[in-house]
Write a protein that holds these residues in place. Sequence first.
Motif, PDB file in Angstrom:
ATOM      1  N   LEU A  93       7.336   8.417  43.997  1.00 54.07           N
ATOM      2  CA  LEU A  93       8.443   7.481  43.859  1.00 54.07           C
ATOM      3  C   LEU A  93       8.042   6.235  44.628  1.00 54.07           C
ATOM      4  CD1 LEU A  93      11.285   7.035  42.775  1.00 54.07           C
ATOM      5  CD2 LEU A  93      12.157   7.880  44.929  1.00 54.07           C
ATOM      6  N   ALA A  94       7.758   5.154  43.931  1.00 55.76           N
ATOM      7  CA  ALA A  94       7.165   3.994  44.578  1.00 55.76           C
ATOM      8  C   ALA A  94       8.124   2.820  44.708  1.00 55.76           C
ATOM      9  CB  ALA A  94       5.928   3.553  43.805  1.00 55.76           C
ATOM     10  N   CYS A  95       9.099   2.718  43.852  1.00 57.38           N
ATOM     11  CA  CYS A  95       9.956   1.547  43.948  1.00 57.38           C
ATOM     12  C   CYS A  95      11.330   1.852  43.373  1.00 57.38           C
ATOM     13  CB  CYS A  95       9.334   0.345  43.232  1.00 57.38           C
ATOM     14  SG  CYS A  95       8.974   0.625  41.502  1.00 57.38           S
ATOM     15  N   LEU A  96      12.275   1.042  43.764  1.00 62.57           N
ATOM     16  CA  LEU A  96      13.637   1.168  43.269  1.00 62.57           C
ATOM     17  C   LEU A  96      14.095  -0.248  42.960  1.00 62.57           C
ATOM     18  CD1 LEU A  96      16.238   2.875  42.905  1.00 62.57           C
ATOM     19  CD2 LEU A  96      16.778   2.308  45.258  1.00 62.57           C
ATOM     20  N   THR A  97      14.281  -0.536  41.707  1.00 63.12           N
ATOM     21  CA  THR A  97      14.762  -1.860  41.355  1.00 63.12           C
ATOM     22  C   THR A  97      16.259  -1.878  41.559  1.00 63.12           C
ATOM     23  OG1 THR A  97      14.059  -1.101  39.191  1.00 63.12           O
ATOM     24  CG2 THR A  97      13.383  -3.261  39.816  1.00 63.12           C
ATOM     25  N   MET A  98      16.742  -3.000  42.030  1.00 52.14           N
ATOM     26  CA  MET A  98      18.160  -3.078  42.344  1.00 52.14           C
ATOM     27  C   MET A  98      18.824  -4.122  41.472  1.00 52.14           C
ATOM     28  SD  MET A  98      17.577  -4.938  45.972  1.00 52.14           S
ATOM     29  CE  MET A  98      16.226  -3.928  46.438  1.00 52.14           C
ATOM     30  N   SER A  99      20.109  -4.222  41.590  1.00 50.27           N
ATOM     31  CA  SER A  99      20.854  -5.174  40.788  1.00 50.27           C
ATOM     32  C   SER A  99      20.509  -6.597  41.213  1.00 50.27           C
ATOM     33  CB  SER A  99      22.354  -4.939  40.956  1.00 50.27           C
ATOM     34  OG  SER A  99      22.755  -5.274  42.269  1.00 50.27           O
ATOM     35  N   LYS A 100      20.766  -7.539  40.343  1.00 47.85           N
ATOM     36  CA  LYS A 100      20.510  -8.952  40.630  1.00 47.85           C
ATOM     37  C   LYS A 100      21.309  -9.387  41.858  1.00 47.85           C
ATOM     38  CE  LYS A 100      20.564 -13.544  38.462  1.00 47.85           C
ATOM     39  NZ  LYS A 100      20.645 -14.191  39.721  1.00 47.85           N
ATOM     40  N   ARG A 101      22.522  -8.903  41.988  1.00 47.71           N
ATOM     41  CA  ARG A 101      23.359  -9.254  43.138  1.00 47.71           C
ATOM     42  C   ARG A 101      22.697  -8.805  44.441  1.00 47.71           C
ATOM     43  NH1 ARG A 101      29.322  -7.362  42.629  1.00 47.71           N
ATOM     44  NH2 ARG A 101      29.231  -8.990  41.077  1.00 47.71           N
ATOM     45  N   SER A 102      22.150  -7.600  44.468  1.00 42.00           N
ATOM     46  CA  SER A 102      21.476  -7.089  45.669  1.00 42.00           C
ATOM     47  C   SER A 102      20.214  -7.885  45.972  1.00 42.00           C
ATOM     48  CB  SER A 102      21.111  -5.620  45.488  1.00 42.00           C
ATOM     49  OG  SER A 102      22.263  -4.834  45.417  1.00 42.00           O
ATOM     50  N   ARG A 103      19.436  -8.191  44.926  1.00 45.33           N
ATOM     51  CA  ARG A 103      18.225  -8.996  45.124  1.00 45.33           C
ATOM     52  C   ARG A 103      18.579 -10.365  45.678  1.00 45.33           C
ATOM     53  NH1 ARG A 103      16.935  -6.977  40.134  1.00 45.33           N
ATOM     54  NH2 ARG A 103      17.377  -8.957  39.130  1.00 45.33           N
ATOM     55  N   ASP A 104      19.622 -10.986  45.113  1.00 42.15           N
ATOM     56  CA  ASP A 104      20.036 -12.313  45.578  1.00 42.15           C
ATOM     57  C   ASP A 104      20.498 -12.268  47.025  1.00 42.15           C
ATOM     58  OD1 ASP A 104      19.389 -13.329  43.110  1.00 42.15           O
ATOM     59  OD2 ASP A 104      21.468 -13.501  42.405  1.00 42.15           O
ATOM     60  N   LYS A 105      21.204 -11.211  47.410  1.00 43.16           N
ATOM     61  CA  LYS A 105      21.650 -11.070  48.797  1.00 43.16           C
ATOM     62  C   LYS A 105      20.440 -10.933  49.717  1.00 43.16           C
ATOM     63  CE  LYS A 105      24.763  -8.465  51.785  1.00 43.16           C
ATOM     64  NZ  LYS A 105      25.727  -7.353  51.865  1.00 43.16           N
ATOM     65  N   GLY A 106      19.442 -10.188  49.292  1.00 47.84           N
ATOM     66  CA  GLY A 106      18.216 -10.054  50.074  1.00 47.84           C
ATOM     67  C   GLY A 106      17.502 -11.380  50.242  1.00 47.84           C
ATOM     68  N   LYS A 107      17.419 -12.155  49.170  1.00 48.01           N
ATOM     69  CA  LYS A 107      16.784 -13.474  49.240  1.00 48.01           C
ATOM     70  C   LYS A 107      17.545 -14.397  50.185  1.00 48.01           C
ATOM     71  CE  LYS A 107      15.007 -13.311  44.517  1.00 48.01           C
ATOM     72  NZ  LYS A 107      15.104 -13.879  43.167  1.00 48.01           N
ATOM     73  N   ARG A 108      18.894 -14.352  50.106  1.00 51.72           N
ATOM     74  CA  ARG A 108      19.713 -15.166  51.012  1.00 51.72           C
ATOM     75  C   ARG A 108      19.459 -14.753  52.463  1.00 51.72           C
ATOM     76  NH1 ARG A 108      23.690 -14.159  47.280  1.00 51.72           N
ATOM     77  NH2 ARG A 108      24.737 -12.681  48.675  1.00 51.72           N
ATOM     78  N   GLY A 109      19.347 -13.456  52.695  1.00 48.09           N
ATOM     79  CA  GLY A 109      19.071 -12.960  54.034  1.00 48.09           C
ATOM     80  C   GLY A 109      17.730 -13.455  54.552  1.00 48.09           C
ATOM     81  N   GLU A 110      16.722 -13.457  53.704  1.00 46.41           N
ATOM     82  CA  GLU A 110      15.398 -13.962  54.100  1.00 46.41           C
ATOM     83  C   GLU A 110      15.474 -15.440  54.442  1.00 46.41           C
ATOM     84  OE1 GLU A 110      13.137 -12.849  50.672  1.00 46.41           O
ATOM     85  OE2 GLU A 110      13.208 -10.711  51.190  1.00 46.41           O
ATOM     86  N   ARG A 111      16.211 -16.216  53.632  1.00 46.65           N
ATOM     87  CA  ARG A 111      16.361 -17.647  53.922  1.00 46.65           C
ATOM     88  C   ARG A 111      17.163 -17.865  55.206  1.00 46.65           C
ATOM     89  NH1 ARG A 111      16.627 -17.904  48.136  1.00 46.65           N
ATOM     90  NH2 ARG A 111      18.887 -17.714  48.193  1.00 46.65           N
ATOM     91  N   GLN A 112      18.205 -17.037  55.436  1.00 45.76           N
ATOM     92  CA  GLN A 112      19.001 -17.157  56.657  1.00 45.76           C
ATOM     93  C   GLN A 112      18.156 -16.847  57.893  1.00 45.76           C
ATOM     94  OE1 GLN A 112      22.140 -14.358  55.889  1.00 45.76           O
ATOM     95  NE2 GLN A 112      23.363 -15.803  54.695  1.00 45.76           N
TER      96      GLN A 112
END
Length: 154
Positions: free
Chosen positions: A26-45
């Motif tokens: 089990l190598a990866c788990l793709t998540m919803s666009k909303r979760s990905r966007d929240k992660g990107k916002r967190g990285e920018r924050q």
Amino acid sequence: MGIVWFSAARKTPGNSERRCLHRGQLACLTMSKRSRDKGKRGERQLAALLTAEGFPASRGVQYHGGTDSPDVRCPGLPGIHWEAKRTERLRLYEAVEQAGHDAGDKLPVVAHKANHREWLAVLPLSDLLAILRASDYCLTPSSNSEGSNACEAR
């Protein structure tokens, strides 16, 4: 062997979670666009916070895990591999293991922020102790019974 996709056990409307098997694991788990966007916002924050504190930083290139793709790049702290987690329920040990795996010879630091909370930094205790030994917090290096350097109590 290519990536084999299969659906998650429970799929909710608007949730595109799917798990994949890569090389039998089990190598990866793709998540919803909303979760990905929240992660990107967190990285920018996190990058903005580091920059405001005098350590210019930017969001890393996210094409695969590894030492050359941290969540946040901070040239002023080249020995640290930043793993940003912007979630309410952090799986602490999994996050630290991921950061350690991706860090290579760098210090793995998981930066975590839940909604309406401050950022926290998580790293292995052994790494924190090494940082403390080399810092102003350690007044006088001393040897303990095992012969390793420690700090005398203030």
